[in-house]
Write a protein that holds these residues in place. Structure first.
Motif, PDB file in Angstrom:
ATOM      1  N   ASN A  65       0.801  -1.217   0.000  1.00 37.06           N
ATOM      2  CA  ASN A  65       0.000   0.000   0.000  1.00 37.06           C
ATOM      3  C   ASN A  65       0.838   1.274   0.000  1.00 37.06           C
ATOM      4  N   ILE A  66       2.132   1.125  -0.123  1.00 39.23           N
ATOM      5  CA  ILE A  66       3.018   2.281  -0.235  1.00 39.23           C
ATOM      6  C   ILE A  66       3.635   2.224  -1.625  1.00 39.23           C
ATOM      7  N   GLU A  67       3.114   3.064  -2.495  1.00 39.85           N
ATOM      8  CA  GLU A  67       3.474   3.044  -3.911  1.00 39.85           C
ATOM      9  C   GLU A  67       4.782   3.801  -4.160  1.00 39.85           C
ATOM     10  N   ILE A  68       5.664   3.152  -4.885  1.00 34.26           N
ATOM     11  CA  ILE A  68       6.937   3.751  -5.277  1.00 34.26           C
ATOM     12  C   ILE A  68       6.954   3.834  -6.786  1.00 34.26           C
ATOM     13  N   LYS A  69       7.197   5.039  -7.303  1.00 32.65           N
ATOM     14  CA  LYS A  69       7.318   5.170  -8.753  1.00 32.65           C
ATOM     15  C   LYS A  69       8.279   6.314  -9.076  1.00 32.65           C
ATOM     16  N   MET A  70       8.948   6.144 -10.176  1.00 39.79           N
ATOM     17  CA  MET A  70       9.854   7.181 -10.655  1.00 39.79           C
ATOM     18  C   MET A  70       9.045   8.222 -11.414  1.00 39.79           C
ATOM     19  N   VAL A  71       9.354   9.475 -11.152  1.00 40.02           N
ATOM     20  CA  VAL A  71       8.756  10.604 -11.864  1.00 40.02           C
ATOM     21  C   VAL A  71       9.905  11.213 -12.654  1.00 40.02           C
ATOM     22  N   GLY A  72       9.957  10.877 -13.917  1.00 35.60           N
ATOM     23  CA  GLY A  72      11.121  11.261 -14.705  1.00 35.60           C
ATOM     24  C   GLY A  72      12.301  10.393 -14.316  1.00 35.60           C
ATOM     25  N   LYS A  73      13.488  10.885 -14.586  1.00 35.32           N
ATOM     26  CA  LYS A  73      14.693  10.099 -14.316  1.00 35.32           C
ATOM     27  C   LYS A  73      15.372  10.482 -13.013  1.00 35.32           C
ATOM     28  N   ASP A  74      14.912  11.582 -12.385  1.00 40.49           N
ATOM     29  CA  ASP A  74      15.636  12.046 -11.208  1.00 40.49           C
ATOM     30  C   ASP A  74      14.764  12.319  -9.987  1.00 40.49           C
ATOM     31  N   THR A  75      13.550  11.775  -9.993  1.00 41.29           N
ATOM     32  CA  THR A  75      12.659  11.969  -8.852  1.00 41.29           C
ATOM     33  C   THR A  75      11.921  10.672  -8.560  1.00 41.29           C
ATOM     34  N   VAL A  76      11.943  10.277  -7.293  1.00 41.21           N
ATOM     35  CA  VAL A  76      11.184   9.104  -6.880  1.00 41.21           C
ATOM     36  C   VAL A  76      10.023   9.583  -6.013  1.00 41.21           C
ATOM     37  N   SER A  77       8.854   9.025  -6.272  1.00 43.75           N
ATOM     38  CA  SER A  77       7.652   9.340  -5.506  1.00 43.75           C
ATOM     39  C   SER A  77       7.324   8.136  -4.625  1.00 43.75           C
ATOM     40  N   VAL A  78       7.088   8.409  -3.342  1.00 43.83           N
ATOM     41  CA  VAL A  78       6.688   7.370  -2.402  1.00 43.83           C
ATOM     42  C   VAL A  78       5.401   7.865  -1.754  1.00 43.83           C
ATOM     43  N   GLU A  79       4.311   7.113  -1.958  1.00 42.20           N
ATOM     44  CA  GLU A  79       3.013   7.591  -1.513  1.00 42.20           C
ATOM     45  C   GLU A  79       2.186   6.448  -0.930  1.00 42.20           C
ATOM     46  N   SER A  80       1.549   6.737   0.200  1.00 45.11           N
ATOM     47  CA  SER A  80       0.637   5.778   0.804  1.00 45.11           C
ATOM     48  C   SER A  80      -0.642   5.758  -0.008  1.00 45.11           C
ATOM     49  N   LYS A  81      -1.061   4.576  -0.453  1.00 48.62           N
ATOM     50  CA  LYS A  81      -2.230   4.421  -1.324  1.00 48.62           C
ATOM     51  C   LYS A  81      -3.168   3.340  -0.791  1.00 48.62           C
ATOM     52  N   ARG A  82      -3.461   3.356   0.475  1.00 41.96           N
ATOM     53  CA  ARG A  82      -4.354   2.355   1.063  1.00 41.96           C
ATOM     54  C   ARG A  82      -5.780   2.668   0.643  1.00 41.96           C
ATOM     55  N   MET A  83      -6.375   1.767  -0.119  1.00 43.08           N
ATOM     56  CA  MET A  83      -7.727   1.968  -0.638  1.00 43.08           C
ATOM     57  C   MET A  83      -8.688   0.966   0.009  1.00 43.08           C
ATOM     58  N   ASP A  84      -9.948   1.372   0.126  1.00 45.42           N
ATOM     59  CA  ASP A  84     -10.986   0.505   0.647  1.00 45.42           C
ATOM     60  C   ASP A  84     -12.297   0.870  -0.046  1.00 45.42           C
ATOM     61  N   ASP A  85     -12.792  -0.032  -0.883  1.00 51.60           N
ATOM     62  CA  ASP A  85     -14.027   0.213  -1.642  1.00 51.60           C
ATOM     63  C   ASP A  85     -13.991   1.544  -2.394  1.00 51.60           C
ATOM     64  N   GLY A  86     -12.867   1.820  -3.049  1.00 50.85           N
ATOM     65  CA  GLY A  86     -12.726   3.035  -3.836  1.00 50.85           C
ATOM     66  C   GLY A  86     -12.426   4.285  -3.026  1.00 50.85           C
ATOM     67  N   ARG A  87     -12.317   4.149  -1.739  1.00 51.89           N
ATOM     68  CA  ARG A  87     -12.012   5.293  -0.869  1.00 51.89           C
ATOM     69  C   ARG A  87     -10.528   5.265  -0.521  1.00 51.89           C
ATOM     70  N   ASN A  88      -9.887   6.422  -0.578  1.00 54.07           N
ATOM     71  CA  ASN A  88      -8.467   6.526  -0.253  1.00 54.07           C
ATOM     72  C   ASN A  88      -8.326   6.667   1.259  1.00 54.07           C
TER      73      ASN A  88
END
Length: 143
Positions: A65-88
């Protein structure tokens, strides 16, 4: 490794930095976020009576539930994405708004993201993870 020109050297260095951000730095950020979730969310309301926490089994501190993704080549995004029935759920806990049930912390913000950001800005953990990761890749980096 030998390079014939500055462009090839820079390309190689940028690739190493990008990989280190995605692997080593993101791991440090995720672990710091999990610590802040413990402090800001779970510790302040340790025994909920209307529900059972999922914690590391589908809850806020589950790595899934903690999403890690690269934003471009020099930025990493780490975001909590715990979802429940479409609710964040992460956003609801963070802001205190959007709870479906009444309980002592409904309407009370528990800003774990801001706490994570502050910890990372003040601790030097991100820089240390970057240096450690680059050294692991065989680069001789200096502070």
């Amino acid at each position: 490794m030998d390079f014939n020109n500055l462009t090839d050297l820079m390309k190689h260095l940028n690739e190493q930095i990008s990989e280190t951000l995605e692997v080593d730095v993101s791991k440090t950020v995720r672990e710091t976020m999990k610590e802040k979730i413990e402090e800001e969310v779970y510790s302040v309301y340790p025994h909920p009576s209307t529900y059972q926490r999922q914690r590391e089994h589908g809850g806020l501190i589950d790595d899934e539930n903690i999403e890690i993704k690269m934003v471009g080549k020099d930025t990493v995004s780490v975001e909590s994405k715990r979802m429940d029935d479409g609710r964040n759920v992460s956003e609801i806990v963070e802001t205190g708004e959007g709870y479906q049930y009444s309980f002592p912390y409904a309407g009370v913000a528990r800003p774990f993201t801001e706490a994570t950001r502050e910890e990372l800005e003040n601790s030097g953990l991100v820089e240390a993870a970057l240096y450690r990761g680059l050294r692991k890749k065989g680069l001789d980096v200096q502070k």
